[in-house]
Design a protein around this motif. Structure first.
Motif, PDB file in Angstrom:
ATOM      1  N   GLY A  92       0.803  -1.222   0.000  1.00 45.13           N
ATOM      2  CA  GLY A  92       0.000   0.000   0.000  1.00 45.13           C
ATOM      3  C   GLY A  92       0.835   1.271   0.000  1.00 45.13           C
ATOM      4  O   GLY A  92       0.463   2.264   0.609  1.00 45.13           O
ATOM      5  N   THR A  93       1.967   1.239  -0.728  1.00 46.95           N
ATOM      6  CA  THR A  93       2.863   2.395  -0.756  1.00 46.95           C
ATOM      7  C   THR A  93       2.920   3.061  -2.128  1.00 46.95           C
ATOM      8  O   THR A  93       3.840   3.847  -2.387  1.00 46.95           O
ATOM      9  CB  THR A  93       4.286   1.985  -0.321  1.00 46.95           C
ATOM     10  N   GLY A  94       1.955   2.747  -2.996  1.00 46.91           N
ATOM     11  CA  GLY A  94       1.969   3.370  -4.304  1.00 46.91           C
ATOM     12  C   GLY A  94       0.711   3.079  -5.083  1.00 46.91           C
ATOM     13  O   GLY A  94      -0.175   2.349  -4.619  1.00 46.91           O
ATOM     14  N   MET A  95       0.666   3.660  -6.262  1.00 50.73           N
ATOM     15  CA  MET A  95      -0.442   3.450  -7.197  1.00 50.73           C
ATOM     16  C   MET A  95       0.141   3.121  -8.561  1.00 50.73           C
ATOM     17  O   MET A  95       1.278   3.498  -8.866  1.00 50.73           O
ATOM     18  CB  MET A  95      -1.306   4.707  -7.304  1.00 50.73           C
ATOM     19  N   ALA A  96      -0.660   2.471  -9.391  1.00 49.52           N
ATOM     20  CA  ALA A  96      -0.229   2.112 -10.744  1.00 49.52           C
ATOM     21  C   ALA A  96      -0.850   3.064 -11.750  1.00 49.52           C
ATOM     22  O   ALA A  96      -1.981   3.511 -11.568  1.00 49.52           O
ATOM     23  CB  ALA A  96      -0.657   0.681 -11.064  1.00 49.52           C
ATOM     24  N   LYS A 113      -2.536  10.784 -10.626  1.00 45.60           N
ATOM     25  CA  LYS A 113      -2.032   9.756  -9.701  1.00 45.60           C
ATOM     26  C   LYS A 113      -0.907  10.308  -8.824  1.00 45.60           C
ATOM     27  O   LYS A 113      -0.820   9.977  -7.639  1.00 45.60           O
ATOM     28  CB  LYS A 113      -1.554   8.517 -10.469  1.00 45.60           C
ATOM     29  N   VAL A 114      -0.042  11.146  -9.393  1.00 47.01           N
ATOM     30  CA  VAL A 114       1.010  11.766  -8.577  1.00 47.01           C
ATOM     31  C   VAL A 114       0.371  12.547  -7.433  1.00 47.01           C
ATOM     32  O   VAL A 114       0.797  12.422  -6.275  1.00 47.01           O
ATOM     33  CB  VAL A 114       1.927  12.682  -9.427  1.00 47.01           C
ATOM     34  N   GLU A 115      -0.651  13.325  -7.718  1.00 43.09           N
ATOM     35  CA  GLU A 115      -1.316  14.109  -6.676  1.00 43.09           C
ATOM     36  C   GLU A 115      -1.941  13.200  -5.611  1.00 43.09           C
ATOM     37  O   GLU A 115      -1.859  13.496  -4.417  1.00 43.09           O
ATOM     38  CB  GLU A 115      -2.369  15.038  -7.280  1.00 43.09           C
ATOM     39  N   LYS A 116      -2.554  12.101  -6.044  1.00 36.96           N
ATOM     40  CA  LYS A 116      -3.147  11.169  -5.075  1.00 36.96           C
ATOM     41  C   LYS A 116      -2.085  10.527  -4.201  1.00 36.96           C
ATOM     42  O   LYS A 116      -2.257  10.398  -2.983  1.00 36.96           O
ATOM     43  CB  LYS A 116      -3.949  10.082  -5.802  1.00 36.96           C
ATOM     44  N   VAL A 117      -0.980  10.107  -4.811  1.00 33.64           N
ATOM     45  CA  VAL A 117       0.106   9.468  -4.049  1.00 33.64           C
ATOM     46  C   VAL A 117       0.690  10.451  -3.048  1.00 33.64           C
ATOM     47  O   VAL A 117       0.877  10.131  -1.872  1.00 33.64           O
ATOM     48  CB  VAL A 117       1.193   8.917  -5.004  1.00 33.64           C
ATOM     49  N   ILE A 118       0.977  11.661  -3.499  1.00 36.18           N
ATOM     50  CA  ILE A 118       1.579  12.661  -2.621  1.00 36.18           C
ATOM     51  C   ILE A 118       0.624  13.074  -1.505  1.00 36.18           C
ATOM     52  O   ILE A 118       1.044  13.321  -0.376  1.00 36.18           O
ATOM     53  CB  ILE A 118       2.035  13.891  -3.442  1.00 36.18           C
ATOM     54  N   GLY A 119      -0.655  13.113  -1.801  1.00 37.82           N
ATOM     55  CA  GLY A 119      -1.637  13.550  -0.813  1.00 37.82           C
ATOM     56  C   GLY A 119      -2.094  12.486   0.174  1.00 37.82           C
ATOM     57  O   GLY A 119      -2.825  12.791   1.112  1.00 37.82           O
ATOM     58  N   ASP A 120      -1.653  11.255   0.004  1.00 37.48           N
ATOM     59  CA  ASP A 120      -2.114  10.153   0.857  1.00 37.48           C
ATOM     60  C   ASP A 120      -1.152   9.957   2.029  1.00 37.48           C
ATOM     61  O   ASP A 120      -0.119   9.307   1.896  1.00 37.48           O
ATOM     62  CB  ASP A 120      -2.215   8.876   0.024  1.00 37.48           C
TER      63      ASP A 120
END
Length: 157
Positions: A92-96, A113-120
């Motif tokens: 659970g440390t990233g997105m595809a 996706k970058v925004e979602k990853v950075i914001g999580d």
């Protein structure tokens, strides 16, 4: 977002013209830096790195884990898809990234996706926990260090 993009010359196709690439680099100057090589481990260790867009090769994945970074996974072949599954579904440390029906990954897909990853923040917390576990495993008395020492001892026999 500021970015560093490493593009190996031997990994680009003839479809990418020098003129287009030079214009792109000029357009992103000040926000992005495009280079042909970088010391990946040193870059990933820097506190400014918020997200690692990676093909998810095993070495890159382990370097990202060791440095507690979040991933945007963009695998190409072989083990990279399994590594993506670990990063996204198990750790659970990233997105595809997801290509469209035409097989193309759009800039909107990447930026979203970058925004979602950075914001999580939960993702960031899990990445730090994995980093801490890796450091413990590699440290004195850690399981990885002990297993490596056993291998060396066996090779000496």
């Amino acid at each position: 977002r500021p970015f560093l993009w490493v593009v190996r010359a031997d990994f680009t196709t003839g479809d990418l013209s020098k003129e287009w690439f030079d214009e792109f680099k000029a357009r992103v100057a000040g926000t992005g830096m495009v280079v042909s090589w970088c010391p990946q481990q040193k870059v990933l260790a820097h506190r400014a790195v918020a997200c690692f867009v990676s093909h998810c090769g095993w070495n890159s994945t382990m370097e990202g884990v060791r440095n507690g970074v979040r991933f945007l996974c963009w695998p190409y072949f072989v083990d990279q898809f399994a590594n993506r599954s670990y990063v996204c579904d198990i750790w659970g440390t990233g997105m595809a990234v997801s290509p469209g029906e035409d097989g193309i990954v759009t800039k909107e897909e990447v930026s979203g996706k970058v925004e979602k990853v950075i914001g999580d923040e939960g993702m960031a917390e899990r990445a730090r926990a994995l980093r801490d576990a890796a450091c413990k495993s590699l440290g004195e008395g850690g399981s990885s260090r002990e297993n490596f020492n056993r291998l060396v001892d066996l090779l000496r026999e």
